[in-house]
Every structure is written in C-alpha cells, then in structure tokens.
Design an enzyme around this catalytic site. Structure first.
Site, mmCIF file in Angstrom:
data_model
loop_
_atom_site.group_PDB
_atom_site.id
_atom_site.type_symbol
_atom_site.label_atom_id
_atom_site.label_comp_id
_atom_site.label_asym_id
_atom_site.label_seq_id
_atom_site.Cartn_x
_atom_site.Cartn_y
_atom_site.Cartn_z
ATOM 1 N N HIS A 1 0.885 -1.186 0.000
ATOM 2 C CA HIS A 1 0.000 0.000 0.000
ATOM 3 C C HIS A 1 0.919 1.231 0.000
ATOM 4 O O HIS A 1 1.418 1.645 1.038
ATOM 5 C CB HIS A 1 -0.868 -0.079 1.264
ATOM 6 C CG HIS A 1 -1.770 1.086 1.509
ATOM 7 N ND1 HIS A 1 -3.137 0.959 1.609
ATOM 8 C CD2 HIS A 1 -1.522 2.400 1.693
ATOM 9 C CE1 HIS A 1 -3.684 2.143 1.857
ATOM 10 N NE2 HIS A 1 -2.719 3.045 1.918
ATOM 11 N N CYS B 1 -3.323 10.787 5.027
ATOM 12 C CA CYS B 1 -3.369 10.229 6.369
ATOM 13 C C CYS B 1 -3.711 11.397 7.286
ATOM 14 O O CYS B 1 -3.201 12.498 7.089
ATOM 15 C CB CYS B 1 -2.027 9.617 6.738
ATOM 16 S SG CYS B 1 -2.008 8.877 8.390
ATOM 17 N N ASN C 1 -2.512 8.174 -2.138
ATOM 18 C CA ASN C 1 -2.090 6.847 -2.571
ATOM 19 C C ASN C 1 -1.667 6.931 -4.026
ATOM 20 O O ASN C 1 -2.057 7.854 -4.728
ATOM 21 C CB ASN C 1 -3.278 5.883 -2.505
ATOM 22 C CG ASN C 1 -3.703 5.585 -1.091
ATOM 23 O OD1 ASN C 1 -4.372 6.368 -0.452
ATOM 24 N ND2 ASN C 1 -3.293 4.442 -0.606
HETATM 25 ZN ZN ZN Z 1 -3.115 4.874 2.763
#
Ligand code: ZN
Length: 319
Positions: A225, A258, A267
């Site tokens: 991720h 975040c 992302n």
């Molecule tokens: Zn993330």
C-alpha cells in the site's frame, strides 16, 4: 532502417520473474474520501462506488466505521453500505478501528465480505492516530479479528508507517514483521504494509518484501500500500513485484492521505498502476477506460484537478 515498432514488441528479459497477474484493492472511497475537507454527498459516494464496482475491480474498501466526530466525512458509513449495489464477484471491505466500529459494521453484515483493521508500526504515529500504544492496539485488534472471523468475514490487517515514520524515522523491519505475524496468528488472511507518508524507496521495498516472504507464513497474502507523496509510488510497485508481491492497494484519482501528520498526500493512482501493469503485460482484470471514467467523475465531484497522471494523458496508444 531499424523498425522501432518491432523493437518495442520485445518483452523485457526478466519478464518471466514477474507475476502474470495481480490483485488490486481500490481504497479511494475510504483512504481517499476521508481526507477530503468538503463533505461529499452520500448519493455521490454511492454512485462512484457502484461505478468502480463495474470496472473489473474485484476488491473495494468502501468506507470506515470511525467516530463521526473524528472523521465527519465518513459519518454516513452505514448509509453508504446499505445503499451501494455491487456485483457478487466484488469483495466489499470496510476499515474497522475498534470493537465498537465492528459492531456498527455488523449491522450491515450482509453487505460486507471483508474487514480491514489497522495500526502503526511506530509508537508515536500509533499514539497520534489512534491514541493507543502498539501493544494496546494489537490486543484490541486480536479481539476484533476473533469476532469478525466468528461472523465469517475475511480479515486484512494493515500496518501503517511500515517503511518509515514521519516522527520516529527508521522503523525496524523486524518490528513490522513481528506485528504482521501477530495479525496473521489472530486470523488475518492478508497483511497490508502501508507507506503512509511516502518514505519508502525501491531498494528498501525489495529488501523488505524479500524478508517478509521468507519469514511470514506462506499462506498469508502480502499486500503493498504505497502513497505517492514524493513520487516514488510506482517505482516501489516495481520493486515489490520483483520481490514476488501480487497484491496492491491504490486510490482512483490519486486520492488519499493520512490524518496525521498534515501534508501526507495521496495513494498511488489506481489508473496509473493499472496502466503501468498492463503495459508490462501484467493482468489486473480492470478495464482502464472504465476506471478513468470513474476518476474523471470524482475529479468533477471534488471540483479540483487530481494528481493522477493517466487521468491527464489518457491510456497509452500504440496505434
Ligand atoms: Zn493509505
């Protein structure tokens, strides 16, 4: 004259070493939306999730059952779940912070296939994010995983700051792998390793996943991720592929971030990931033009240009 098109047809020499296909979980409706300051109407979220579910994506994280006062954007989690219409073959997951979140999610049990639980590999980040020590988080998540398994739900554990912490710097891989082993023993079938604030580099990623592959249980699915905070997201994907990783998480439009620290950006874009993989001859099952239509729709809904590259350039054309 040398035929340029003939040359481009040559497969790379090490192609056999890379996986033939990969699994992608779209996390934009959760990781992405939760970082948007303007509340997105529930109706819009439902439309976008329904469209994503028709692009060939097999896994979508649709929302999170966090406290509404902490993340007001996801206060409509139950309503989103109740209203989405997702084909049978698409696995729907929700992010669960604690036991109370799981109980709330279970009220929509019929709509959920998987739960994703999370903690950080760094004490400071975990404290700032969920106000618990790593030991406290692990103990609580073990109870969440046990309860979710009783309900027949598949479970993924996500470890944030796996490749570095904005507060503590270096995060020892041994600590990350120890947490992964605990999550696995508690019933997680998959562990996701999050580069939450974009501190990973390809060399470190390859070494980390080689170590993870050789120390963690064989049957545990390992997922990468990556965030594209410093532009290394896709390079890190290649490094993970070379270490044998076949499972990734990403966000359409390059949404995401975040909550802590501020400035942690998106992302990797799912459409950039899919474009690169398809160009490399790696199958994702995803229809790129359909996915790009979703990214365009979310860009329109948010009313600002998003970070995704393929959204600007369109798919590669060899005609
Ligand atoms: Zn993330």
């Amino acid at each position: 004259m040398v035929s340029v098109s003939g040359m481009s047809a040559q497969p790379p020499a090490d192609r056999a070493a890379l996986p033939k296909s990969v699994r992608i979980r779209e996390v934009g409706p959760r990781d992405g939306f939760q970082n948007e300051p303007e509340i997105i109407p529930t109706e819009r979220k439902v439309e976008l999730i329904n469209a994503l579910a028709r692009t060939g994506l097999r896994r979508i994280e649709v929302t999170s059952f966090v406290r509404a006062d902490v993340i007001p954007q996801l206060a409509d989690a139950a309503e989103v779940l109740a209203r989405i219409d997702v084909p049978e073959h698409v696995s729907v997951s929700v992010l669960i912070p604690n036991e109370r979140g799981l109980e709330a999610a279970l009220e929509q049990r019929a709509k959920i296939d998987e739960v994703n639980v999370f903690l950080s590999a760094s004490e400071t980040h975990n404290k700032k994010n969920v106000n618990r020590t790593i030991a406290q988080s692990l103990a609580a998540l073990e109870r969440v995983l046990a309860r979710a398994r009783e309900e027949g739900l598949r479970c993924e554990g996500v470890i944030s700051t796996s490749f570095g912490c904005p507060y503590e710097g270096h995060v020892p891989s041994e600590r990350v792998l120890e947490i992964a082993a605990r999550l696995s023993a508690a019933g997680a079938e998959e562990v996701g390793f999050g580069d939450t604030t974009g501190m990973a580099n390809p060399r470190g990623v390859r070494t980390f996943f080689e170590q993870a592959r050789s120390t963690l249980p064989r049957e545990l699915e390992l997922t990468a991720h990556f965030h594209n905070t410093r532009g290394a997201g896709l390079a890190n994907v290649l490094a993970a592929l070379e270490a044998g990783i076949e499972s990734f998480e990403s966000s359409f439009g390059e949404l995401g971030g975040c909550p802590v620290p501020p400035g942690a950006t998106g992302n990797i874009a799912t459409e950039d990931l899919v474009s690169m993989l398809h160009e490399m001859g790696i199958d994702t099952g995803i229809d790129l033009p359909a996915l790009l239509a979703c990214a365009r729709a979310v860009q329109e809904a948010l009313g600002r240009p998003l970070g995704s590259h393929t959204l600007v350039a369109g798919p590669v054309s060899w005609d």
